[in-house]
Design a protein around this motif. Structure first.
Motif, PDB file in Angstrom:
ATOM      1  N   GLU A 189       0.896  -1.254   0.090  1.00 22.46           N
ATOM      2  CA  GLU A 189      -0.066  -0.174  -0.006  1.00 22.46           C
ATOM      3  C   GLU A 189       0.852   1.197   0.042  1.00 22.46           C
ATOM      4  O   GLU A 189       0.322   2.221  -0.629  1.00 22.46           O
ATOM      5  CB  GLU A 189      -0.894  -0.067   1.000  1.00 22.46           C
ATOM      6  N   THR A 190       2.138   1.238   0.570  1.00 22.77           N
ATOM      7  CA  THR A 190       2.963   2.371   0.583  1.00 22.77           C
ATOM      8  C   THR A 190       3.454   2.571  -0.886  1.00 22.77           C
ATOM      9  O   THR A 190       3.506   3.780  -1.041  1.00 22.77           O
ATOM     10  CB  THR A 190       3.931   2.131   1.720  1.00 22.77           C
ATOM     11  N   VAL A 191       3.839   1.446  -1.491  1.00 23.80           N
ATOM     12  CA  VAL A 191       4.248   1.687  -2.807  1.00 23.80           C
ATOM     13  C   VAL A 191       3.217   2.264  -3.559  1.00 23.80           C
ATOM     14  O   VAL A 191       3.371   3.257  -4.379  1.00 23.80           O
ATOM     15  CB  VAL A 191       4.779   0.333  -3.481  1.00 23.80           C
ATOM     16  N   LEU A 192       1.937   1.819  -3.654  1.00 21.73           N
ATOM     17  CA  LEU A 192       0.891   2.312  -4.055  1.00 21.73           C
ATOM     18  C   LEU A 192       0.754   3.979  -3.966  1.00 21.73           C
ATOM     19  O   LEU A 192       0.677   4.840  -5.005  1.00 21.73           O
ATOM     20  CB  LEU A 192      -0.452   1.913  -4.147  1.00 21.73           C
ATOM     21  N   MET A 193       0.815   4.545  -2.770  1.00 18.68           N
ATOM     22  CA  MET A 193       0.783   5.768  -2.293  1.00 18.68           C
ATOM     23  C   MET A 193       1.842   6.546  -2.785  1.00 18.68           C
ATOM     24  O   MET A 193       1.691   7.782  -3.333  1.00 18.68           O
ATOM     25  CB  MET A 193       0.542   5.703  -0.751  1.00 18.68           C
ATOM     26  N   LEU A 202      13.039   7.353  -6.316  1.00 21.69           N
ATOM     27  CA  LEU A 202      13.448   6.000  -5.834  1.00 21.69           C
ATOM     28  C   LEU A 202      13.274   5.708  -4.448  1.00 21.69           C
ATOM     29  O   LEU A 202      12.724   4.829  -3.756  1.00 21.69           O
ATOM     30  CB  LEU A 202      14.912   6.069  -6.214  1.00 21.69           C
ATOM     31  N   ALA A 203      13.405   6.736  -3.359  1.00 21.83           N
ATOM     32  CA  ALA A 203      13.396   6.717  -2.000  1.00 21.83           C
ATOM     33  C   ALA A 203      11.613   6.502  -1.642  1.00 21.83           C
ATOM     34  O   ALA A 203      11.610   5.880  -0.663  1.00 21.83           O
ATOM     35  CB  ALA A 203      13.766   8.046  -1.398  1.00 21.83           C
ATOM     36  N   GLY A 204      10.886   7.417  -2.423  1.00 22.76           N
ATOM     37  CA  GLY A 204       9.595   7.115  -2.000  1.00 22.76           C
ATOM     38  C   GLY A 204       9.012   5.861  -2.467  1.00 22.76           C
ATOM     39  O   GLY A 204       8.073   5.410  -1.889  1.00 22.76           O
ATOM     40  N   ARG A 255      11.068   1.271   5.741  1.00 19.75           N
ATOM     41  CA  ARG A 255      12.075   0.480   6.110  1.00 19.75           C
ATOM     42  C   ARG A 255      11.902  -0.646   7.171  1.00 19.75           C
ATOM     43  O   ARG A 255      10.939  -0.547   8.124  1.00 19.75           O
ATOM     44  CB  ARG A 255      13.035   1.754   6.954  1.00 19.75           C
ATOM     45  N   ARG A 256      12.915  -1.439   7.373  1.00 20.12           N
ATOM     46  CA  ARG A 256      12.620  -2.615   8.040  1.00 20.12           C
ATOM     47  C   ARG A 256      13.181  -2.079   9.605  1.00 20.12           C
ATOM     48  O   ARG A 256      12.567  -2.880  10.449  1.00 20.12           O
ATOM     49  CB  ARG A 256      13.512  -3.873   7.667  1.00 20.12           C
ATOM     50  N   ALA A 257      14.150  -1.463   9.470  1.00 18.64           N
ATOM     51  CA  ALA A 257      14.466  -0.811  10.947  1.00 18.64           C
ATOM     52  C   ALA A 257      15.229   0.481  10.687  1.00 18.64           C
ATOM     53  O   ALA A 257      15.549   0.782   9.837  1.00 18.64           O
ATOM     54  CB  ALA A 257      15.408  -1.808  11.583  1.00 18.64           C
ATOM     55  N   TRP A 258      14.971   1.191  11.847  1.00 18.44           N
ATOM     56  CA  TRP A 258      15.568   2.427  11.884  1.00 18.44           C
ATOM     57  C   TRP A 258      15.729   3.133  13.264  1.00 18.44           C
ATOM     58  O   TRP A 258      15.163   2.477  14.359  1.00 18.44           O
ATOM     59  CB  TRP A 258      14.928   3.513  10.935  1.00 18.44           C
ATOM     60  N   VAL A 259      16.694   4.176  13.684  1.00 15.24           N
ATOM     61  CA  VAL A 259      16.931   4.579  14.872  1.00 15.24           C
ATOM     62  C   VAL A 259      16.354   5.887  14.902  1.00 15.24           C
ATOM     63  O   VAL A 259      16.515   6.950  13.976  1.00 15.24           O
ATOM     64  CB  VAL A 259      18.535   4.945  15.111  1.00 15.24           C
ATOM     65  N   ASP A 260      15.554   6.142  16.135  1.00 15.40           N
ATOM     66  CA  ASP A 260      14.745   7.453  16.373  1.00 15.40           C
ATOM     67  C   ASP A 260      15.125   7.732  17.728  1.00 15.40           C
ATOM     68  O   ASP A 260      14.335   7.215  18.607  1.00 15.40           O
ATOM     69  CB  ASP A 260      13.302   7.556  15.875  1.00 15.40           C
ATOM     70  N   GLY A 270      11.341  -4.008  -2.077  1.00 15.46           N
ATOM     71  CA  GLY A 270      12.811  -4.774  -1.688  1.00 15.46           C
ATOM     72  C   GLY A 270      13.770  -4.415  -2.541  1.00 15.46           C
ATOM     73  O   GLY A 270      14.932  -3.804  -2.296  1.00 15.46           O
ATOM     74  N   HIS A 271      13.669  -4.667  -3.940  1.00 11.91           N
ATOM     75  CA  HIS A 271      14.508  -4.381  -4.889  1.00 11.91           C
ATOM     76  C   HIS A 271      15.012  -2.886  -5.127  1.00 11.91           C
ATOM     77  O   HIS A 271      16.290  -2.793  -5.120  1.00 11.91           O
ATOM     78  CB  HIS A 271      13.996  -4.752  -6.420  1.00 11.91           C
ATOM     79  N   LEU A 272      14.115  -2.029  -4.951  1.00  5.71           N
ATOM     80  CA  LEU A 272      14.261  -0.478  -5.006  1.00  5.71           C
ATOM     81  C   LEU A 272      14.914  -0.218  -3.783  1.00  5.71           C
ATOM     82  O   LEU A 272      15.767   0.752  -3.802  1.00  5.71           O
ATOM     83  CB  LEU A 272      13.033   0.045  -5.272  1.00  5.71           C
ATOM     84  N   ALA A 273      14.716  -0.635  -2.650  1.00  7.82           N
ATOM     85  CA  ALA A 273      15.199  -0.393  -1.419  1.00  7.82           C
ATOM     86  C   ALA A 273      17.071  -0.794  -1.576  1.00  7.82           C
ATOM     87  O   ALA A 273      17.664   0.040  -1.080  1.00  7.82           O
ATOM     88  CB  ALA A 273      14.713  -1.177  -0.233  1.00  7.82           C
ATOM     89  N   LEU A 274      17.325  -1.711  -2.174  1.00  3.58           N
ATOM     90  CA  LEU A 274      18.582  -2.318  -2.245  1.00  3.58           C
ATOM     91  C   LEU A 274      19.557  -0.855  -3.168  1.00  3.58           C
ATOM     92  O   LEU A 274      20.349  -0.601  -2.880  1.00  3.58           O
ATOM     93  CB  LEU A 274      18.703  -3.592  -2.998  1.00  3.58           C
ATOM     94  N   ALA A 275      18.610  -0.682  -4.244  1.00  7.78           N
ATOM     95  CA  ALA A 275      19.181   0.497  -5.126  1.00  7.78           C
ATOM     96  C   ALA A 275      19.326   1.980  -4.006  1.00  7.78           C
ATOM     97  O   ALA A 275      20.321   2.533  -4.367  1.00  7.78           O
ATOM     98  CB  ALA A 275      18.650   0.735  -6.240  1.00  7.78           C
ATOM     99  N   GLN A 276      18.260   2.077  -3.223  1.00 11.07           N
ATOM    100  CA  GLN A 276      18.511   3.207  -2.604  1.00 11.07           C
ATOM    101  C   GLN A 276      19.582   3.367  -1.638  1.00 11.07           C
ATOM    102  O   GLN A 276      19.954   4.144  -1.271  1.00 11.07           O
ATOM    103  CB  GLN A 276      17.000   3.394  -1.872  1.00 11.07           C
TER     104      GLN A 276
END
Length: 399
Positions: A127-131, A139-141, A146-151, A217-223
């Motif tokens: 759904e996030t990809v469609l949005m 590319l980032a959008g 993300r699978r994990a991040w720090v905040d 997932g493929h685009l995330a690797l490029a990102q």
């Protein structure tokens, strides 16, 4: 077909650190309910928190039901309430999401919990990809969540991002467990719900949640590769000065998507935006910067190689010691923090010696007592300090 419990438990074990207390954000819905029980089956030590958004009459009762479930499991649990007043301006779903993340993060830090798990699935990813497609994202959008991040010192995880929403519900049914479906998940007023409906309509074409999540997932690797280039370019060409960003001319020799993402990250940092601007808006703003023209975007202003806050978009007054405009903390003087402005800058006799444009200094914090300026830390006036956190380059590294 029976659900493979071993696979689901394996997703948890592969994503979350053993030997540490894991915070679980539990709403009572199917995804987060499955996350809680799978984490326990994985042998993890957990604590749970529920955010009551107070947007529906039965939300408090649902939070209480989650508390009862956790008590029965021996899981420490708290409810945090979003105090938003009678009306929520702007995008309701985004505001609720930001509030939820802030409340969960504050709870985790208060409990000394360094890792928090969220119940997002590959359906949420799709759904996030469609949005992102609807926003003409770059590319980032289109790389999805993300699978994990720090905040704020807390690492957030999405251990079920490779599990399907219906797969989790089938697992819950097989375990004899119940959950509560949020009625807003069927309300087409919200963009994510419409994306969910479109995804169902695309199934006859072979476009599925699993397939779109795989594309993300493929685009995330490029990102990841582009992100490294963006961080390097920002390190070479972007300087943080008085809460604004000064861009060196060398930035415009970088590859197109690198400079576009640098500018998008700058706007996000200055404005506190969670989502990238639309591609055409970002392109317009980036061109204006490269050509030395003025432009505005999301409360930010491009001016002669600088990106700064737009005066009319600044946050309202706050007491000294509180965060102003989402980024600044001022200490060392008594009074109210608000924008320095034109009148305030006139009262700072040494500002020209700093070599910072007046437009930058005018949108920095001043400490005021009624109409009297007490201090302007960025303009070298008065007994106060101002810290802008987190810094731009720190935010880039955390992503």
């Amino acid at each position: 077909m029976p659900v493979d419990s071993t696979r689901l438990v394996g997703l948890i074990r592969d994503s979350l650190p053993a030997g540490e207390t894991i915070g679980i954000a539990v709403s009572g819905g199917g995804d987060s309910t499955a996350l809680l029980h799978l984490a326990l089956q994985a042998g993890l030590r957990v604590e749970a928190a529920t955010v009551d958004h107070r947007l529906r009459d039965d939300s408090a009762a649902e939070a209480l039901a989650v508390a009862r479930v956790c008590a029965g499991l021996g899981v420490p649990h708290v409810v945090r309430v979003w105090d938003h007043g009678p009306e929520v301006p702007g995008n309701l779903m985004d505001a609720a999401r930001q509030a939820r993340m802030a409340l969960i993060g504050d709870w985790a830090r208060g409990r000394g919990i360094g890792h928090v798990a969220l119940g997002h699935t590959r359906d949420d990813q799709a759904e996030t990809v469609l949005m992102g497609l609807a926003r003409a994202a770059g590319l980032a959008g289109l790389s999805g969540m993300r699978r994990a991040w720090v905040d704020g010192g807390v690492t957030f995880h999405r251990p079920l991002i490779d599990a399907g929403r219906e797969e989790l519900r089938d697992w819950l049914r097989a375990q004899g467990l119940t959950w509560v479906d949020d009625p807003t998940n069927d309300n087409p007023r919200f963009t994510r719900v419409r994306a969910r409906q479109v995804l169902a309509a695309l199934a006859p074409l072979g476009i599925t949640a699993e397939g779109l999540a795989g594309v993300a997932g493929h685009l995330a690797l490029a990102q990841e590769v582009v992100s490294a280039a963006v961080q390097a370019a920002a390190g070479r060409h972007v300087a943080e000065v008085a809460g604004a960003l000064r861009l060196a001319g060398g930035l415009w020799a970088e590859p197109l998507d690198v400079r576009r993402q640098v500018v998008g990250a700058a706007v996000g940092w200055l404005a506190g935006a969670r989502y990238a601007p639309r591609a055409d808006d970002l392109a317009r703003f980036t061109r204006a910067l490269a050509e030395g023209r003025d432009a505005t975007l999301r409360g930010c202003r491009a001016r002669q190689g600088w990106i700064l806050r737009e005066a009319r978009a600044l946050g309202g007054p706050v007491p000294v010691g509180r965060v102003w405009d989402g980024r600044w903390t001022v200490m060392g003087a008594a009074g109210e923090v608000r924008a320095l402005g034109v009148d305030g800058l006139r009262q700072c006799p040494e500002w020209r010696a700093l070599g910072v444009p007046r437009q930058v200094l005018e949108v920095t914090p001043g400490v005021w007592q009624s109409d009297r300026l007490v201090a302007a830390p960025c303009a070298g006036f008065g007994p106060a300090t101002a810290t802008c956190t987190p810094g731009f380059h720190d935010v880039l590294l955390s992503h």
